[in-house]
Design an enzyme around this catalytic site. Structure first.
Site, PDB file in Angstrom:
ATOM      1  CE  LYS A 127      -0.965   2.014   3.604  1.00  0.00           C
ATOM      2  NZ  LYS A 127      -1.354   2.529   4.936  1.00  0.00           N
ATOM      3  CB  SER A 128       3.846   2.187   2.009  1.00  0.00           C
ATOM      4  OG  SER A 128       3.268   2.011   3.282  1.00  0.00           O
TER       5      SER A 128
ATOM      6  NE  ARG B  24       6.201   6.718   0.900  1.00  0.00           N
ATOM      7  CZ  ARG B  24       5.451   6.406   1.952  1.00  0.00           C
ATOM      8  NH1 ARG B  24       4.438   5.572   1.795  1.00  0.00           N
ATOM      9  NH2 ARG B  24       5.705   6.917   3.143  1.00  0.00           N
TER      10      ARG B  24
ATOM     11  CB  SER C 161       1.985  10.944  10.371  1.00  0.00           C
ATOM     12  OG  SER C 161       1.976  10.250   9.136  1.00  0.00           O
ATOM     13  CB  SER C 162       7.329   9.285   8.689  1.00  0.00           C
ATOM     14  OG  SER C 162       6.694   8.110   8.220  1.00  0.00           O
ATOM     15  CD  GLN C 163       0.984   8.004   6.155  1.00  0.00           C
ATOM     16  OE1 GLN C 163       0.021   8.789   6.225  1.00  0.00           O
ATOM     17  NE2 GLN C 163       0.840   6.703   6.306  1.00  0.00           N
TER      18      GLN C 163
ATOM     19  CG  ASP D 263       1.742   0.281   9.816  1.00  0.00           C
ATOM     20  OD1 ASP D 263       1.238   0.990  10.709  1.00  0.00           O
ATOM     21  OD2 ASP D 263       1.810   0.642   8.632  1.00  0.00           O
TER      22      ASP D 263
END
Length: 451
Positions: free
Chosen positions: A26-27, A31, A174-176, A328
């Site tokens: 998903k990540s 991206r 959040s690093s996002q 996670d």
């Protein structure tokens, strides 16, 4: 298959055996969708994840005027990039509970030269951390109007482009948020100098930086003092079209099946999973935890991972480990901790209280419901195994990781007769990242009991 509101988990009465083909990450899929949109021309993503989160991202890009065509049967997504431009001057975007889509699309819309964009999600998304990203974008010239509680969704963005130069961002929650700024940095008028304030979980930021290089040849360099910078498109840099980009299998999803032999005994192969440190995903570190607990992890000659374990409780040891950089997967270990010898202590997880739900409190609650002794702090869980209670209904809090983690625990044959003793509420919440999780689990049960 269609899932009921309450799903009893069928225990394995034989050791697991079989192969698992993991879904795409998903990540990496979300991206890659954004980076493909930043390219000039068509990009094909192979091995992509098809789930609720990635569908929300793809739909939003389409609403922004960027053509996206999906082919779930072949696991491919075709994106016609617009060179960093957003064709639609107005759009109302819904991000559900998808944190990656929320952060990445917010930064992308704010980086546009013009346009008005409204972004919102489900009620729980309105509680998730966004302020650090909003503040950084406003300091760069974006006009952000809060339509509800300040610092949270929903928002209306009036885009004016990014000025460039120094910018601080608080991505501790959040690093996002830092990843979002990095990916749109080349759209700025002059080089952005992005300085994180406070701590940040490095593996996902490193994933973003390496992925940017794959799509562009541009390097998001980290300078002394932790400041990031990247070349800008207005000065001749560009996101080059890679033509085709292959998405890695999901390392986070692999944690559930890596844990399964620890629950049932037996052996399982994880096709396509890269070794610890070999791919882009930091969550492969869970394999080292599986080994500490009692699994044997090896690469076969084809490069696939094979995990074996034993059904003897003496072979399954509790561990103490920080999950800060691969958090996670902490739920996977916590859920099977009642089967381990001695206590398990999981640290570095305070930030997960602000994810899909408060994962620390939720995990403590469900383990206590199962009869376990749990010591909860702001940043940790310490689980002391006790006899498991029967006929327990696990609350998932609309969080896919609760459903999958406790789904693995339910595979333990508690009474030695194959009768379900644990049920999962709202198992369909797995659609967020792994829609076919319980199908795969059922197929493994069938393979393992075929003799």
């Amino acid at each position: 298959m269609s899932l009921p509101d309450l799903l009893p988990i069928r225990p394995f009465t034989k050791p697991v055996k079989g192969d698992v083909t993991l879904p795409g990450s998903k990540s990496l899929t979300n991206r890659s969708l954004l980076l493909a949109a930043l390219c000039d021309g068509p990009v094909t993503l192979t091995g992509a994840l098809f789930s609720e989160d990635t569908q929300l991202m793809a739909t939003a890009l389409t609403q922004l005027g960027i053509p996206v065509r999906t082919d779930e049967a072949s696991k491919t997504i075709h994106v016609t990039g617009c060179g960093g431009k957003i064709p639609a001057q107005r759009a109302e975007i819904f991000v559900g509970l998808a944190g990656t889509a929320a952060r990445f699309l917010t930064a992308f819309c704010a980086a546009a030269q013009s346009g008005i964009y409204t972004i919102d999600g489900v009620p729980q998304m309105r509680k998730r951390p966004m302020k650090g990203l909003f503040d950084a974008l406003v300091s760069q010239g974006a006009e952000i109007k809060y339509l509800g509680q300040p610092g949270f969704f929903p928002v209306k963005i009036h885009a004016h482009g990014l000025r460039g130069g120094p910018v601080e961002i608080d991505a501790t929650e959040s690093s996002q948020m830092l990843s979002a700024m990095l990916m749109v940095a080349p759209l700025a008028a002059k080089p952005l100098e992005i300085k994180p304030v406070g701590g940040v979980r490095e593996p996902f930021v490193e994933m973003t930086a390496r992925l940017m290089t794959s799509f562009s040849g541009l390097t998001a360099d980290r300078q002394a003092g932790g400041t990031y910078s990247a070349p800008v498109l207005s000065q001749g840099a560009r996101y080059r079209n890679p033509g085709t980009y292959a998405i890695e299998p999901d390392a986070t999803a692999s944690s559930y099946f890596a844990a399964l032999p620890l629950v049932t005994g037996g052996q399982i192969q994880l096709s396509g999973l890269r070794g610890v440190g070999a791919g882009l995903q930091g969550d492969t570190q869970f394999l080292t935890i599986a080994e500490k607990v009692g699994a044997t992890v090896r690469l076969d000659p084809t490069g696939n991972h094979t995990l074996t374990s034993w059904s003897s409780p003496a072979a399954r040891s509790g561990v103490t480990a920080s999950f800060n950089t691969f958090s996670d997967t902490f739920l996977t270990l916590a859920a099977i901790s009642p089967l381990l010898s001695g206590p398990t202590k999981i640290t570095g997880i305070a930030h997960t209280r602000k994810q899909e739900t408060d994962r620390v409190a939720g995990m403590a609650c469900e383990l206590i419901k199962l009869g376990q002794h749990v010591i909860e702090t702001e940043d940790s869980l310490e689980i002391h195994p006790r006899p498991l209670k029967r006929d327990v209904e696990i609350e998932t809090y609309h969080d896919h990781r609760f459903a999958m983690s406790f789904g693995i625990l339910g595979c333990h044959d508690l009474d030695g007769n194959g009768i379900p003793w644990l049920s999962i509420k709202d198992p369909a919440c797995c659609a967020k990242t792994f829609p076919h999780f319980f199908d795969v689990l059922g197929q493994l049960w069938t393979q393992s009991h075929s003799d």
